[in-house]
Design a protein around this motif. Structure first.
Motif, PDB file in Angstrom:
ATOM      1  N   ILE A   1       0.840  -1.201   0.000  1.00  0.00           N
ATOM      2  CA  ILE A   1       0.000   0.000   0.000  1.00  0.00           C
ATOM      3  C   ILE A   1       0.874   1.249   0.000  1.00  0.00           C
ATOM      4  O   ILE A   1       0.627   2.213  -0.746  1.00  0.00           O
ATOM      5  N   ALA A   2       1.922   1.242   0.848  1.00  0.00           N
ATOM      6  CA  ALA A   2       2.813   2.400   0.925  1.00  0.00           C
ATOM      7  C   ALA A   2       3.541   2.609  -0.403  1.00  0.00           C
ATOM      8  O   ALA A   2       3.704   3.748  -0.874  1.00  0.00           O
ATOM      9  N   ALA A   3       3.993   1.528  -1.034  1.00  0.00           N
ATOM     10  CA  ALA A   3       4.693   1.646  -2.315  1.00  0.00           C
ATOM     11  C   ALA A   3       3.775   2.194  -3.400  1.00  0.00           C
ATOM     12  O   ALA A   3       4.174   3.061  -4.198  1.00  0.00           O
ATOM     13  N   ASP A   4       2.543   1.710  -3.434  1.00  0.00           N
ATOM     14  CA  ASP A   4       1.591   2.201  -4.425  1.00  0.00           C
ATOM     15  C   ASP A   4       1.324   3.696  -4.222  1.00  0.00           C
ATOM     16  O   ASP A   4       1.187   4.458  -5.193  1.00  0.00           O
ATOM     17  N   MET A   5       1.245   4.114  -2.948  1.00  0.00           N
ATOM     18  CA  MET A   5       1.022   5.526  -2.660  1.00  0.00           C
ATOM     19  C   MET A   5       2.190   6.371  -3.152  1.00  0.00           C
ATOM     20  O   MET A   5       2.003   7.438  -3.760  1.00  0.00           O
ATOM     21  N   MET A   6       3.418   5.904  -2.910  1.00  0.00           N
ATOM     22  CA  MET A   6       4.585   6.659  -3.364  1.00  0.00           C
ATOM     23  C   MET A   6       4.665   6.703  -4.888  1.00  0.00           C
ATOM     24  O   MET A   6       5.061   7.717  -5.473  1.00  0.00           O
ATOM     25  N   GLN A   7       4.305   5.633  -5.555  1.00  0.00           N
ATOM     26  CA  GLN A   7       4.298   5.625  -7.014  1.00  0.00           C
ATOM     27  C   GLN A   7       3.356   6.705  -7.541  1.00  0.00           C
ATOM     28  O   GLN A   7       3.694   7.457  -8.467  1.00  0.00           O
ATOM     29  N   ARG A   8       2.189   6.798  -6.920  1.00  0.00           N
ATOM     30  CA  ARG A   8       1.190   7.759  -7.383  1.00  0.00           C
ATOM     31  C   ARG A   8       1.585   9.187  -7.043  1.00  0.00           C
ATOM     32  O   ARG A   8       1.472  10.095  -7.877  1.00  0.00           O
ATOM     33  N   ILE A   9       2.081   9.408  -5.809  1.00  0.00           N
ATOM     34  CA  ILE A   9       2.382  10.765  -5.362  1.00  0.00           C
ATOM     35  C   ILE A   9       3.694  11.277  -5.945  1.00  0.00           C
ATOM     36  O   ILE A   9       3.768  12.409  -6.436  1.00  0.00           O
ATOM     37  N   GLN A  10       4.742  10.437  -5.914  1.00  0.00           N
ATOM     38  CA  GLN A  10       6.071  10.902  -6.292  1.00  0.00           C
ATOM     39  C   GLN A  10       6.355  10.755  -7.787  1.00  0.00           C
ATOM     40  O   GLN A  10       6.889  11.668  -8.410  1.00  0.00           O
ATOM     41  N   ILE A  11       6.015   9.625  -8.361  1.00  0.00           N
ATOM     42  CA  ILE A  11       6.411   9.335  -9.738  1.00  0.00           C
ATOM     43  C   ILE A  11       5.354   9.783 -10.743  1.00  0.00           C
ATOM     44  O   ILE A  11       5.685  10.299 -11.817  1.00  0.00           O
ATOM     45  N   GLU A  12       4.099   9.612 -10.406  1.00  0.00           N
ATOM     46  CA  GLU A  12       3.042   9.936 -11.367  1.00  0.00           C
ATOM     47  C   GLU A  12       2.417  11.307 -11.153  1.00  0.00           C
ATOM     48  O   GLU A  12       1.993  11.939 -12.126  1.00  0.00           O
ATOM     49  N   GLY A  13       2.371  11.784  -9.911  1.00  0.00           N
ATOM     50  CA  GLY A  13       1.604  12.998  -9.641  1.00  0.00           C
ATOM     51  C   GLY A  13       2.397  14.278  -9.465  1.00  0.00           C
ATOM     52  O   GLY A  13       1.834  15.369  -9.557  1.00  0.00           O
ATOM     53  N   ALA A  14       3.700  14.190  -9.234  1.00  0.00           N
ATOM     54  CA  ALA A  14       4.491  15.396  -8.965  1.00  0.00           C
ATOM     55  C   ALA A  14       4.918  16.065 -10.273  1.00  0.00           C
ATOM     56  O   ALA A  14       5.157  15.382 -11.272  1.00  0.00           O
ATOM     57  N   PRO A  15       5.045  17.378 -10.276  1.00  0.00           N
ATOM     58  CA  PRO A  15       5.508  18.069 -11.485  1.00  0.00           C
ATOM     59  C   PRO A  15       6.972  17.790 -11.771  1.00  0.00           C
ATOM     60  O   PRO A  15       7.718  17.389 -10.881  1.00  0.00           O
ATOM     61  N   PRO A  16       7.409  17.992 -13.012  1.00  0.00           N
ATOM     62  CA  PRO A  16       8.808  17.712 -13.378  1.00  0.00           C
ATOM     63  C   PRO A  16       9.795  18.560 -12.579  1.00  0.00           C
ATOM     64  O   PRO A  16       9.497  19.680 -12.167  1.00  0.00           O
TER      65      PRO A  16
END
Length: 329
Positions: A281-296
């Motif tokens: 769950i924590a890894a999925d959250m980081m994928q979404r917040i850090q890798i997919e959702g943050a600006p370049p």
């Protein structure tokens, strides 16, 4: 996932413990050593202890920022000693402890708070950044702990607080070396508490391991970052609230681990009940917040090897930026 995020947010609305004015009697005139005191949680702890009348010994790399913290402490009724040092250096702890003793006579509370973080896929983060993280986050804590415990054993009392993290229990993807150092601190403190028990000192020397959730401090602006995206923490807590809770723990928390706030407590519980699920769950959250959702953002080593020009504030401004651009998860 949405239910989990909502539940965590609701838990985070609950209050965390904070010192009261009545605690002044247990703080005033006593000496607190704080590493990482120029910004973030360390600065918040130093200023709060100083407002209760403590003698606060401040260390970090930025002398000018430490002098600003010292002015705030003196204006609120405490005393302050500025000792600019890099906790990654092998002689920092003895230098710091000696300076504290020369000025104030002894050390009552020692808080190892300084920390850095590199973010990115493990193999894409340069090895020198991983090594530096170990030197500061774990090596610096071990050196500070060594200096503090030698003095606490000699004087027969003392309180040591070491900054670990929920990541020591639930390691986050893209934070590999940071999570490793926080797990190391948990192991270090657990072993030392048993040594104190076996030596008959458990009632007089306390070791409290601090386990915060992600916190909105300048650590994110200062992070080494190889993700190609702006560094972000998941649903971060307020830095002043966390700092106040740590001051409370220095006064009232028994030896052991101290999850800071409901989100941290819930995460630690989850790691004990269903560790595999909690990690996913924590890894999925980081994928979404850090890798997919943050600006370049461009790659950087942040403040790993040199002090950052980022403002030396307690709060990092992450939550405000999310509210402003409507990009909060």
């Amino acid at each position: 996932m949405r239910f989990l995020v909502l539940l965590v947010a609701l838990l985070g609305a609950a209050c965390t413990p904070a010192p009261r004015e009545s605690d002044r009697a247990w703080v005033a005139g006593r000496t607190w050593v704080v590493t990482g005191a120029s910004s973030g949680i360390g600065r918040g702890v130093a200023e709060r202890a100083g407002s209760l009348g403590a003698n606060v010994v401040l260390t970090a790399r930025r002398a000018e920022a430490l002098e600003d913290v010292a002015r705030t402490i003196r204006a609120s009724g405490g005393e302050a000693l500025v000792v600019p040092l890099d906790v990654g250096n092998p002689d920092y702890a003895e230098t710091l402890a000696t300076a504290a003793e020369r000025r104030f006579g002894r050390v009552d509370v020692w808080l190892n708070i300084a920390g850095i973080i590199p973010i990115g896929r493990f193999e894409e983060v340069p090895t020198e950044e991983h090594r530096r993280t170990i030197e500061v986050n774990l090596g610096g804590v071990m050196l500070g702990t060594h200096a503090a415990l030698r003095r606490f054993r000699a004087q027969g009392f003392g309180t040591l607080l070491n900054m670990a993290s929920v990541e020591g229990r639930i390691p986050l993807a893209y934070h590999a070396s940071y999570a490793a150092t926080k797990a190391g601190i948990i192991g270090l403190d657990g072993a030392l508490r048993e040594e104190l028990r076996l030596n008959g000192l458990a009632d007089r020397v306390r070791i409290v391991t601090i386990l915060p959730w992600a916190v909105d401090t300048p650590i994110w602006a200062n992070a080494g970052n190889r993700t190609g995206r702006e560094a972000r923490g998941p649903l971060p807590d307020d830095a002043r609230d966390v700092a106040d809770a740590i001051v409370w723990a220095a006064l009232h928390q028994p030896s052991g681990e101290f999850p800071v706030g409901p989100k941290a407590a819930g995460a630690v519980l989850g790691s004990q009940i269903a560790p595999g699920l909690a990690n996913r769950i924590a890894a999925d959250m980081m994928q979404r917040i850090q890798i997919e959702g943050a600006p370049p953002a461009p790659p950087t080593s942040g403040n790993l090897f040199a002090p950052s020009p980022a403002p030396p504030t307690v709060d990092g401004g992450m939550r405000e930026r999310w509210r402003r651009d409507n990009s909060a998860p």
